[in-house]
Scaffold this motif. Structure first.
Motif, PDB file in Angstrom:
ATOM      1  N   TRP A 248       0.842  -1.190   0.000  1.00 26.73           N
ATOM      2  CA  TRP A 248       0.000   0.000   0.000  1.00 26.73           C
ATOM      3  C   TRP A 248       0.879   1.242   0.000  1.00 26.73           C
ATOM      4  O   TRP A 248       2.009   1.216   0.478  1.00 26.73           O
ATOM      5  N   ALA A 249       0.313   2.315  -0.507  1.00 28.78           N
ATOM      6  CA  ALA A 249       0.985   3.615  -0.464  1.00 28.78           C
ATOM      7  C   ALA A 249       0.121   4.605   0.302  1.00 28.78           C
ATOM      8  O   ALA A 249      -1.094   4.682   0.083  1.00 28.78           O
ATOM      9  N   VAL A 250       0.743   5.331   1.208  1.00 26.36           N
ATOM     10  CA  VAL A 250       0.117   6.511   1.790  1.00 26.36           C
ATOM     11  C   VAL A 250       0.786   7.719   1.140  1.00 26.36           C
ATOM     12  O   VAL A 250       1.981   7.694   0.835  1.00 26.36           O
ATOM     13  N   PHE A 251       0.029   8.769   0.912  1.00 31.54           N
ATOM     14  CA  PHE A 251       0.555   9.921   0.189  1.00 31.54           C
ATOM     15  C   PHE A 251      -0.335  11.119   0.433  1.00 31.54           C
ATOM     16  O   PHE A 251      -1.441  10.998   0.964  1.00 31.54           O
ATOM     17  N   LEU A 252       0.156  12.291   0.056  1.00 27.54           N
ATOM     18  CA  LEU A 252      -0.650  13.495   0.230  1.00 27.54           C
ATOM     19  C   LEU A 252      -1.441  13.808  -1.037  1.00 27.54           C
ATOM     20  O   LEU A 252      -1.098  13.371  -2.134  1.00 27.54           O
ATOM     21  N   GLY A 253      -2.502  14.565  -0.873  1.00 23.38           N
ATOM     22  CA  GLY A 253      -3.313  15.058  -1.976  1.00 23.38           C
ATOM     23  C   GLY A 253      -4.203  16.165  -1.453  1.00 23.38           C
ATOM     24  O   GLY A 253      -4.281  16.415  -0.239  1.00 23.38           O
ATOM     25  N   THR A 254      -4.881  16.851  -2.362  1.00 21.94           N
ATOM     26  CA  THR A 254      -5.781  17.931  -1.973  1.00 21.94           C
ATOM     27  C   THR A 254      -7.153  17.723  -2.599  1.00 21.94           C
ATOM     28  O   THR A 254      -7.306  17.033  -3.601  1.00 21.94           O
ATOM     29  N   ARG A 255      -8.161  18.360  -1.974  1.00 24.58           N
ATOM     30  CA  ARG A 255      -9.533  18.336  -2.490  1.00 24.58           C
ATOM     31  C   ARG A 255     -10.007  19.778  -2.659  1.00 24.58           C
ATOM     32  O   ARG A 255     -10.691  20.317  -1.778  1.00 24.58           O
ATOM     33  N   PRO A 256      -9.650  20.435  -3.757  1.00 23.21           N
ATOM     34  CA  PRO A 256     -10.046  21.838  -3.935  1.00 23.21           C
ATOM     35  C   PRO A 256     -11.566  21.985  -3.968  1.00 23.21           C
ATOM     36  O   PRO A 256     -12.268  21.206  -4.629  1.00 23.21           O
TER      37      PRO A 256
END
Length: 527
Positions: A248-256
């Protein structure tokens, strides 16, 4: 089963993860100018996470009083080896690169052990032969690259000179390196493209820890060609293998919000890793795999699909809940849960939320949903002009909103305020009779709304202000703002020490998860 992304909502960026034992997963994220620093979370199923503390909780570990907004603690890496947890990070406002250790992830953690080389985003790798490597970003912009060297893990002293092992894929800001040894192969995972719209994760591999590394000719994680996708800016990842051999990968992202305004900051997401026949890990290269609602047969546990998120703090414990944050530092004498049982008592100092590098009397938590309500019951009877207490939604000292009770020209009023581009204006005010009043900040996809209710009366509106003004897009972009908005309670004497305590009976938060629209959006992408 289905689960919601992000797995940790709100301003919790740069996740790093480890598995300990059969099914204990631990994860840390960046905290920047907030204290305690580096929150740490636990889960047994990779989906349901609970904060169990913070890594840096003492002045001897970190001093953020001179930290600018979006300064402080950057990009931690969490590792576990031979019974000890290691957290390595960068204090860009002070210590530089360092690591701390603990045998219990809840703490206490050691004082910092400094390391000699590198710029930001250091990572540790414990090799099979007993060697310990630091892999870290160096340089800046398009000159950014990755260096690596061996250290004595007991002292932090370098045992070798740093070697350049990667220049990335030609984009700017090659950073966030993690070195893994998987099935006898060394894999070097990096972020590239800056932390904004071109953000991506790239991968290289080698038979040796210093390379030469063969780079895959495409990103393994990015949405940089999917401008209409509700999840943007994904990257800065870390890998973990579960108890069943799944990766699995954990990672950052955004929800504009409305595809325009990033309010919540960079959040923590989860997605499965698939391995190609020739041994490369893949996550999502502009395929829309990372979505708000994910479905998998490889995880078990309680589903995170819930329409509403509710969080309450009744202030009925002897100490503050460990999820609360302070701005740069905590002045212990200004906070009390014992002065009045069941209430949080705050005394305002001279600092206000607009003061650069200020340390106001303020506790907060990241906002987790674009549509939410944040409310409190406040008892406050200010006696001196300028004394003020209430609720705030804060991005930084130049961008924040408040609804508060305040003494103005001998009158007690409830007032709503907006600070935009460093300029503070009053939105509205109303005289109040009682010293006890409920305050509320609500948000939708357009505005923050401010409301109050005196005892026995209905809620009344006290104006609104666009959420866009608290977004990263209106405040310097991703190069200038690395945090998201936080919601909190505060009090201040506005330049003077306050003499009047503010008592908060409770704080309630309610956020809305738009499950139906997320599922519809996922079907649209697949179609």
């Amino acid at each position: 089963m289905k689960y919601l992304n992000p797995i940790i909502s709100g301003f919790y960026p740069d996740p790093s993860i480890v598995k300990v034992g059969v099914d204990d997963f631990y994860l840390v994220t960046s905290s920047f100018e907030y204290f305690p620093a580096i929150p740490i979370f636990h889960s047994n199923d990779l989906l349901n996470w609970k904060q169990i503390g913070s890594v840096l909780t003492r002045d001897s570990q970190v001093n953020l009083r001179n930290s600018r907004s979006s300064g402080g603690l950057y990009a931690p890496t969490l590792r576990y080896h031979d019974g000890t947890f290691y957290m390595i990070s960068t204090d860009v406002s002070g210590t530089g690169n360092f690591y701390v250790t603990a045998t219990d992830p809840k703490g206490p953690w050691s004082d910092p052990i400094k390391i000699p080389y590198g710029n930001i985003d250091p990572s540790l790798m414990f090799d099979d032969d007993g060697k310990v490597y630091v892999t870290v970003q160096n340089g800046a912009g398009y000159e950014s690259h990755i260096i690596q060297y061996e250290i004595d893990i007991h002292t932090g002293n370098a045992l070798s000179s740093p070697v350049v092992i990667s220049h990335g894929d030609g984009g700017q800001w090659t950073e966030a390196p993690h070195l893994y040894k998987i099935r006898g192969i060394y894999y070097l995972l990096c972020a590239c493209g800056g932390t904004g719209e071109d953000h991506r994760a790239i991968i290289s591999r080698s038979r040796k820890p210093y390379g030469p590394f063969e780079m895959l000719n495409k990103p393994i994680l990015t949405h940089n060609q999917m401008n209409d996708h509700p999840i943007q800016n994904i990257g800065h990842a870390d890998f973990v293998e579960d108890q069943n051999g799944n990766w699995w990968a954990v990672f950052l992202g955004t929800r504009p919000v409305n595809q325009k305004y990033t309010i919540l900051g960079r959040e923590t997401f989860l997605a499965p890793i698939t391995w190609t026949e020739d041994g490369w890990p893949m996550i999502d290269n502009n395929e829309g795999i990372v979505s708000g609602v994910m479905e998998t047969t490889k995880l078990s546990g309680e589903s995170t699909i819930k329409e509403n998120f509710i969080e309450k703090d009744e202030f009925d414990q002897d100490v503050l809940d460990l999820t609360w944050l302070h701005l740069r530092a905590k002045s212990e004498e200004n906070y009390s849960l014992s002065e009045r049982k069941g209430w949080l008592s705050l005394i305002g100092g001279p600092d206000h939320l607009s003061d650069v590098k200020g340390v106001p009397t303020f506790i907060c938590k990241p906002q987790k949903h674009s549509k939410m309500e944040f409310s409190t019951l406040l008892e406050f009877d200010p006696k001196n002009n300028g004394e003020e207490a209430g609720l705030s939604v804060r991005l930084n000292e130049k961008a924040h909103y408040e609804i508060a009770v305040k003494q103005l020209n001998g009158e007690k009023v409830v007032v709503s305020l907006k600070t935009i581009q460093g300029h503070t204006e009053e939105i509205a005010r109303c005289m109040i009779r009682n010293s006890t009043v409920q305050l509320k900040i609500k948000s939708d996809n357009q505005d923050y709304h401010f409301q109050y209710a005196e005892k026995g009366e209905e809620w009344k509106n006290l104006g609104k202000s666009p959420l866009a003004y608290l977004s990263k897009e209106e405040n310097g972009g991703f190069g200038g703002v690395f945090t998201g908005v936080c919601l909190g309670v505060y009090t201040t004497g506005n330049g003077k020490e306050s003499r009047t305590p503010a008592f908060f009976d409770w704080v309630h938060y309610k956020g809305e998860n738009k499950i139906t629209s997320l599922i519809d959006r996922k079907l649209e992408i697949k179609g």
